[in-house]
Write an enzyme that holds these catalytic residues in place. Structure first.
Site, PDB file in Angstrom:
ATOM      1  N   HIS A 170       0.829  -1.206   0.000  1.00 54.16           N
ATOM      2  CA  HIS A 170       0.000   0.000   0.000  1.00 54.16           C
ATOM      3  C   HIS A 170       0.865   1.258   0.000  1.00 54.16           C
ATOM      4  O   HIS A 170       0.580   2.223  -0.695  1.00 54.16           O
ATOM      5  CB  HIS A 170      -0.879   0.032   1.258  1.00 54.16           C
ATOM      6  CG  HIS A 170      -2.143  -0.743   1.116  1.00 54.16           C
ATOM      7  ND1 HIS A 170      -2.718  -1.433   2.155  1.00 54.16           N
ATOM      8  CD2 HIS A 170      -2.945  -0.918   0.055  1.00 54.16           C
ATOM      9  CE1 HIS A 170      -3.823  -2.007   1.731  1.00 54.16           C
ATOM     10  NE2 HIS A 170      -3.991  -1.709   0.458  1.00 54.16           N
ATOM     11  N   CYS A 186       0.607  -3.614 -21.688  1.00 56.81           N
ATOM     12  CA  CYS A 186       0.139  -2.952 -20.464  1.00 56.81           C
ATOM     13  C   CYS A 186       0.982  -3.310 -19.240  1.00 56.81           C
ATOM     14  O   CYS A 186       0.615  -2.949 -18.126  1.00 56.81           O
ATOM     15  CB  CYS A 186      -1.334  -3.254 -20.217  1.00 56.81           C
ATOM     16  SG  CYS A 186      -1.670  -4.995 -19.924  1.00 56.81           S
TER      17      CYS A 186
HETATM   18  C1  PEP Z   1       1.473  -8.038 -16.599  1.00 56.67           C
HETATM   19  O1  PEP Z   1       1.626  -9.194 -16.215  1.00 56.67           O
HETATM   20  O2  PEP Z   1       2.342  -7.404 -17.238  1.00 56.67           O
HETATM   21  C2  PEP Z   1       0.232  -7.316 -16.300  1.00 56.67           C
HETATM   22  C3  PEP Z   1      -0.041  -6.151 -16.837  1.00 56.67           C
HETATM   23  O3  PEP Z   1      -0.620  -7.880 -15.405  1.00 56.67           O
HETATM   24  P1  PEP Z   1      -0.383  -7.902 -13.816  1.00 56.67           P
HETATM   25  O4  PEP Z   1       0.800  -7.026 -13.513  1.00 56.67           O
HETATM   26  O5  PEP Z   1      -1.640  -7.429 -13.197  1.00 56.67           O
HETATM   27  O6  PEP Z   1      -0.117  -9.348 -13.559  1.00 56.67           O
END
Ligand code: PEP
Ligand code: MG
Length: 524
Positions: A178, A484
């Site tokens: 957090h 992402c």
């Molecule tokens: C990733 O794995 O790059 C992703 C965007 O998902 P998370 O970080 O939520 O696993």
């Protein structure tokens, strides 16, 4: 002396050191058990009142954390053992500490990052009450101090005045905690995983939270070099802000879409929609916090983000629980949770829970430009099963006359099997590369383990080859491909990602300006 760690919130801080583990002022024992009980009750009340006052001035996420602390303090299950020990002759401070320490030990023993991170919340609650029990004779925090120690409590972070600079250096901690989230959103430099940090330090220190390290008792040459890096960082940040309101383009004039990653619906409150191309990833597992959210709660959360985004796309990912994100009542205990029942695997195993989310998404879709993606897809069959559930729920809503819309359905590319054999997925609406997981699975290096952090690099040729191949496959088959993972917001990785063929990135909101500035410097 320089100690290496992991950057959790980028920036630079130069200032006096402040030991987070200084013992609090001592408590004066009372004459009877009844007085001890009254003292503990009063101290809990005082701690709750202080937190409630902080809630007044806190924003979305911070207020949520503080309210969680208040709820825990008001929970008799937490204080019960302390009152029982007072009944058997213990003074209030000893009883409270012992009760909380045993609770904390349980969380710390967990092999899951999420629960270890919650131990920091419990330590905070413990210390709030200890502080209220003792006289207020604490050592004042010098301005612009670098707070160092094992870990830092969220309330300690929120009570600190960061307007004069300062930073955080932790021996343990986690980039998923957090406090790390708060530090990133408020621009407070923070380094975690400084495992060699031992002993007590005084004097001046230099915190480099861009590369991840701290220098104690620096030489004049080290101070000089540090100030240059810090001023270059400040210049880059200042220059970056001028890019925020403009669409992102490379030096050659190639347009790049830059969207944002969010976790809570309230995350969009501080973002001007004009500064981004939409939401590239909404992680919904954070809505699945302490309890499973019902359909209406989810519908309202998704609708809020869709209405904020207007015509711009909002890509909501179905719940990615499991791995380092356990959800009580949903995920299962596993010896190797990153390779276990996580993401779409869990949703397909617990369809009654998945169907609730699907209905909320289908209903919310009428309020904007929704896209839905599935996490941790490894085989085409998993995608087909998930898509079939959307079709089934759509038919049910249609029969009931409930307003809804079927959004385009895409997948995360984060399991190597998909990146290596994307041809099985020619019918998906879009791909979104999850570089965080793709890297950890390709390199066999857990993303939450500081000891193998050096292996966890998106720049490794094996990872880059897969990203390049997926981008090329998408171009060939006319399937949009975005990225992402956190690499998308990293100015050091952006040139490489664009050279790999990507033209669509989704980044943490705090990274938006720097990402656009980095794109502007890429020649492609
Ligand atoms: C990733 O794995 O790059 C992703 C965007 O998902 P998370 O970080 O939520 O696993
Ligand atoms: Mg992932």
């Amino acid at each position: 002396m320089r100690i290496e760690g992991i950057p959790a919130s980028p920036g630079y801080a130069e200032g006096p050191l402040f030991d987070l583990n200084q013992p609090p002022a001592s408590y004066k024992a009372k004459a009877s058990a009844a007085e001890e009980k009254a003292a503990l009750e009063a101290a809990i009340g005082k701690a709750v009142a202080r937190l409630a006052a902080l809630v007044e001035t806190a924003d979305g996420d911070a207020a949520g954390i503080l309210e969680f602390h208040i709820a825990m303090l008001e929970d008799d299950a937490l204080s019960g053992p302390a009152f029982a020990s007072i009944g058997s002759g213990q003074p209030a401070d000893v009883a409270w500490r012992a009760a909380l320490d045993s609770e904390i030990a349980g969380y710390e023993a967990s092999d899951q990052d999420y629960f270890r991170a919650r131990a920091a919340d419990l330590r905070d609650i413990r210390d709030q009450v200890v502080r209220a029990l003792s006289e207020d004779s604490e050592v004042a925090l010098p301005q612009g101090a670098i707070l160092y120690g094992e870990d830092i409590a969220p309330t300690r972070f929120l009570e600190t005045d960061w307007s004069k600079g300062g930073g955080i250096a932790l021996k343990r901690g986690s980039t998923a905690s957090h406090v790390a989230m708060l530090a990133r959103s408020r621009g407070v430099p923070m380094v975690v995983g400084l495992s060699a940090l031992a002993g007590t330090f005084t004097g001046l220190a230099l915190l480099d939270a861009e590369r991840g390290g701290i220098i104690f008792s620096p030489s004049p040459a080290e101070v000089e070099a540090f100030r240059q890096s810090a001023s270059s960082f400040a210049d880059r940040q200042g220059a970056a802000r001028t890019f925020l309101t403009e669409p992102a383009v490379t030096k050659a004039g190639t347009a790049v879409r830059v969207q944002v990653n969010i976790a809570y619906p309230s995350d969009v409150d501080g973002i001007d929609i004009a500064t981004c191309d939409g939401v590239g990833l909404m992680r919904t597992e954070f809505l699945f916090g302490k309890a499973l959210p019902d359909e209406e709660t989810q519908y309202q959360a998704y609708r809020k983000v869709l209405e904020w985004a207007g015509d711009k796309p909002v890509t909501i990912r179905t719940v990615d629980a499991g791995g380092d994100k356990p959800v009580p009542g949903f995920t299962v205990e596993e010896t190797n949770p990153f390779l276990g029942l996580r993401g779409i695997r869990l949703s397909l195993a617990r369809r009654e829970i998945f169907r609730v989310q699907i209905r909320a998404l289908l209903r919310a879709a009428v309020h904007g430009n929704l896209k839905v993606m599935f996490p941790m897809i490894a085989t085409p069959d998993e995608y087909s099963q998930a898509a079939a559930l959307f079709a089934q729920e759509q038919a049910i809503l249609a029969a009931q006359g409930v307003a809804h819309k079927l959004p385009p359905l895409g997948i995360m590319v984060e399991v190597p099997s998909v990146a290596l054999a994307p041809e099985g997925f020619s019918d998906v609406a879009f791909f979104s590369i999850g570089s965080n997981d793709l890297t950890q699975y390709v390199m066999a290096a857990a993303r939450d383990n500081a000891a193998v952090a050096h292996l966890n690099s998106v720049h490794h040729p094996a990872v880059l080859r897969l990203i390049t191949a997926v981008a090329a496959f998408g171009r060939d088959k006319r399937i949009p491909v975005s990225l992402c993972g956190d690499a998308g917001g990293d100015p050091a990785a952006i040139p490489t990602l664009l050279e790999a063929g990507l033209r669509d990135l989704s980044v943490a909101p705090a990274q938006l300006a720097m990402a656009k500035a980095a794109i502007a410097g890429v020649p492609v």
